[in-house]
Structure formats: structure tokens, C-alpha cells
Motif scaffolding. Structure first.
Motif, short mmCIF file in Angstrom:
data_model
loop_
_atom_site.label_atom_id
_atom_site.label_comp_id
_atom_site.label_asym_id
_atom_site.label_seq_id
_atom_site.Cartn_x
_atom_site.Cartn_y
_atom_site.Cartn_z
N ILE A 146 0.83 -1.21 0.00
CA ILE A 146 0.00 0.00 0.00
C ILE A 146 0.86 1.26 0.00
CG2 ILE A 146 -0.26 0.11 2.51
CD1 ILE A 146 -3.02 0.89 0.01
N GLY A 190 1.75 2.04 -3.49
CA GLY A 190 0.57 2.60 -4.15
C GLY A 190 0.37 4.06 -3.80
N ILE A 191 0.54 4.40 -2.53
CA ILE A 191 0.38 5.79 -2.10
C ILE A 191 1.45 6.67 -2.72
CG2 ILE A 191 0.54 7.31 -0.08
CD1 ILE A 191 -0.82 5.04 1.52
#
Length: 52
Positions: free
Chosen positions: A25, A28-29
Motif C-alpha cells: 500500500i 501505491g500511495i
């Protein structure tokens, strides 16, 4: 084609997989923030130009 090489190559790729240093994640951020920054740059450069 060289169908005999498919399995050894796939096994080598699977063996190369390693643990990521951070959760997915986070990547992704970071990618999302990079895209937002690029969009802001494009919008700031294009301000004031007449539409063609």
C-alpha cells in the motif's frame, strides 16, 4: 519456439521473489502522489494558454 525453457525460467523468476521492505500500500500511495504531482505540474504550465 523453445517451450522447454518456459518452466525453468518461471522457476527462476519465482525463486527471485523476495519480501518487500514496506507494505504494498505504501508503494501505491507513493505512486498516487507522484501522479498527482505530475498533474499539478501540467496544470500549472498550461494556465493562461489559449485553447487551440
Amino acid at each position: 519456439m523453445m517451450l522447454g525453457l518456459v518452466t525453468p525460467i518461471a522457476q527462476q523468476i519465482a525463486a527471485m521473489e523476495t519480501e518487500l521492505p514496506v507494505p504494498p500500500i505504501v508503494f501505491g500511495i507513493i505512486a498516487f502522489c507522484c501522479l498527482l504531482a505530475m498533474m499539478a505540474i501540467v496544470l500549472s504550465i498550461g494556465k493562461g494558454r489559449p485553447h487551440s
